[in-house]
Structure formats: C-alpha cells, structure tokens
Design an enzyme around this catalytic site. Structure first.
Site, PDB file in Angstrom:
ATOM      1  N   ARG A  68       3.127  13.191  -5.934  1.00 54.07           N
ATOM      2  CA  ARG A  68       2.155  13.460  -4.876  1.00 54.07           C
ATOM      3  C   ARG A  68       2.843  13.594  -3.527  1.00 54.07           C
ATOM      4  NH1 ARG A  68      -1.194   8.411  -5.908  1.00 54.07           N
ATOM      5  NH2 ARG A  68       0.323   8.089  -7.582  1.00 54.07           N
ATOM      6  N   ASN A  98       5.263   5.604 -15.026  1.00 56.43           N
ATOM      7  CA  ASN A  98       5.838   6.788 -15.662  1.00 56.43           C
ATOM      8  C   ASN A  98       5.582   6.806 -17.161  1.00 56.43           C
ATOM      9  OD1 ASN A  98       7.394   8.513 -13.657  1.00 56.43           O
ATOM     10  ND2 ASN A  98       8.146   6.486 -13.114  1.00 56.43           N
ATOM     11  N   GLY A 150      -7.770  18.111  -1.363  1.00 60.66           N
ATOM     12  CA  GLY A 150      -7.256  16.964  -0.631  1.00 60.66           C
ATOM     13  C   GLY A 150      -6.613  15.959  -1.581  1.00 60.66           C
ATOM     14  N   GLU A 177       5.445   9.600  -6.491  1.00 62.86           N
ATOM     15  CA  GLU A 177       6.502  10.473  -5.962  1.00 62.86           C
ATOM     16  C   GLU A 177       6.138  11.947  -6.085  1.00 62.86           C
ATOM     17  OE1 GLU A 177      11.316  11.051  -5.976  1.00 62.86           O
ATOM     18  OE2 GLU A 177      10.387   9.152  -6.492  1.00 62.86           O
TER      19      GLU A 177
END
Length: 298
Positions: free
Chosen positions: A91, A123, A69, A89
């Site tokens: 994910r 990032n 999950g 992003e």
C-alpha cells in the site's frame, strides 16, 4: 483451517480484541490512533521478510486507491522519531507511486520480536512469501529472538514439522535456492534434494530436475541413484526383495519427504515389521530427533 490459526496467533501477539493488521479507520483497537503521517517519515522495517514485490500488483493497487482511496491504513510504530512500517508495504509503494505525500496510519506499540512475527504472519496470510523468504524469517525468529519451533508453529498456524522443514531449505545451495524462488522446482523437490550433502552434487541434481521437469518421485529416484551408485564391477544381482504394497510405498515416500532422508518399511509377517530412518552424520540425527520433540546431544 490455517487462516483461522493465523488469525488466532496474530490476536495473541497483539493482546487486543482486534488485530491491528485488520483494523480499518472505523474500527481501531483501544489505545491506538489513526493519523496522517508524512510518507517521507515512514521507513521500511528491517524485519520485512519479503524481498520481491510484484510490480503489476502494485500498479493495480495504485489504480484502486486512485479510484476509491486508501480503505485500510498502514500499521506503523514510532522508532527514533520516524514511523517504522509494520504492515502495508505494498500500500505504501502504491500511494507513493500516486505521488501522495501523506498517508493514514495506525500507530501501534510493538517490540522487535512482535514486529518480526507480525510481518511474517501478515505475509503468510496473503501467501506473499517465497519459500526461501519464509525459511529466512523462521530462522530469524529462532536465532535472534530464541523462539522454539513449537512456538513459531503455534503463532503461524502450521505444524512444527512444516516449520522445521522450511528452515532446512536454508541448507540448499545458491543455485537450488534460485530455482526454488523462480518456481522451476517445488518445495517437494527441494526437500528431496536436501538429502545430497555434497554442494556440487546437489546443484547438478537441481539443475537436472529443472531442465527435465522431473516429478518429485523421479527426483527421489535420481537422488537414490546418486547416494547409492552402481558398483563398478559386475557382480551377481542380489536376491530380489519382496516388493512393498503400494500403500506402504506411499507412506515411505511421504515420510522420506517429511524427514528429508530415506525412510523404509520392512515387513516381517502379516502384521509385523520395522520402520528405518536413515541419517548421515550427527547433525542430521539431532535434526530428526528434534522433529520428534527430542532434544539430544551426542
């Protein structure tokens, strides 16, 4: 040390006890909420610095999410009736690949400038950016939001010299940029190549460095030869200068890389000497002075 500074910068931006980028479903900062959002209503951030995503990593992440999950919700803000992505992003791409239609998100209030900084910091923490993507984001923070390099450096946990040198990578030719992005040359190579102001000369040198696998030191020698070509007519060889001790040579190479131009040390005795920093043109002089924290106009 860098990651500590990054975390501290992020917390300062959010003005929260906990960073939204490290928030889980059980630890949500006060005033924020975790909700299920339709994936169709989540839009990409215009301030996302990343242009390249590793498909294999996304596939591995999708497999992990399928098994366990989504542990960490996405971070979004509301913009024009949609959810604009701030963080997560990869994910989002992974759950989309799994065919899910909803995903858990943390709704956070943030200005455009905060979003630009947050996406950059996230990032950088994950070492996900190419050098050019990092340079473009620093440039965006400077030009769009008027941030000084000192402030950017403080927020991302790097020195101002590092930020200044990264921004200078935008002066590379398209070919040199591509070679840097594809890791055929390094940032160290690129900083040396920036001494070549002629675009054709810089491109040719970058291609030669990549093709022959030259080291940074060999690249310095190549650039030096291009900047000071041998005279066409044979002339008496100049008197040989006293060679610098290796420790001084290392300092010269380090400073030349940091400043992006030739730096020399001349010894004038046991404990005396001079350090010379070369520059070509007014713009380069202004840039070098800015590294010292001096804002000057000529």
């Amino acid at each position: 040390m860098a990651r500590q500074a990054l975390g501290k910068g992020l917390g300062a931006l959010l003005s929260k006890k906990q960073s939204s980028l490290t928030t889980s479903a059980d630890t949500v900062a006060e005033g924020e909420q975790v909700i299920l959002a339709p994936i169709s209503e989540i839009v990409a951030s215009p301030f996302q610095p990343r242009r390249h995503f590793d498909e294999e990593q996304i596939e591995e992440l999708a497999a992990s999410i399928r098994e366990s999950g989504l542990i960490q919700p996405l971070v979004v803000r509301r913009v024009d009736g949609k959810f604009e992505l701030i963080a997560g992003e990869r994910r989002l791409r992974a759950v989309t690949r799994l065919g899910q239609t909803e995903v858990r998100v943390v709704v956070h209030e943030a200005t455009d400038q905060e979003v630009a900084e947050l996406t950059l910091i996230e990032n950088l923490q994950r070492a996900d950016l190419t050098p050019m993507e990092e340079a473009e984001q620093y440039h965006l923070l400077q030009t769009r939001f008027g941030m000084k390099q000192e402030l950017i450096a403080q927020h991302v946990g790097k020195s101002r010299v590092v930020v200044a040198n990264m921004v200078r990578l935008l002066d590379l030719t398209p070919t040199a940029r591509e070679l840097l992005n594809s890791k055929k040359i390094s940032v160290g190579h690129a900083k040396v190549l920036l001494q070549l102001k002629d675009a054709e000369q810089q491109t040719a040198a970058a291609e030669k460095v990549a093709a022959k696998g030259l080291t940074v030191r060999q690249t310095e020698q190549l650039v030096r030869a291009l900047l000071t070509p041998a005279p066409e007519t044979s002339a008496p060889a100049p008197a040989k200068k006293h060679e610098l001790p290796e420790a001084y040579e290392r300092v010269c190479r380090q400073l030349s890389g940091d400043f992006g131009t030739e730096v020399t040390i001349s010894l004038k005795g046991k404990n005396n000497g001079t350090i010379e920093i070369s520059y070509a043109g007014r713009e380069e002089l202004v840039r070098i002075l800015q590294i010292f924290g001096i804002n000057a106009r000529f």
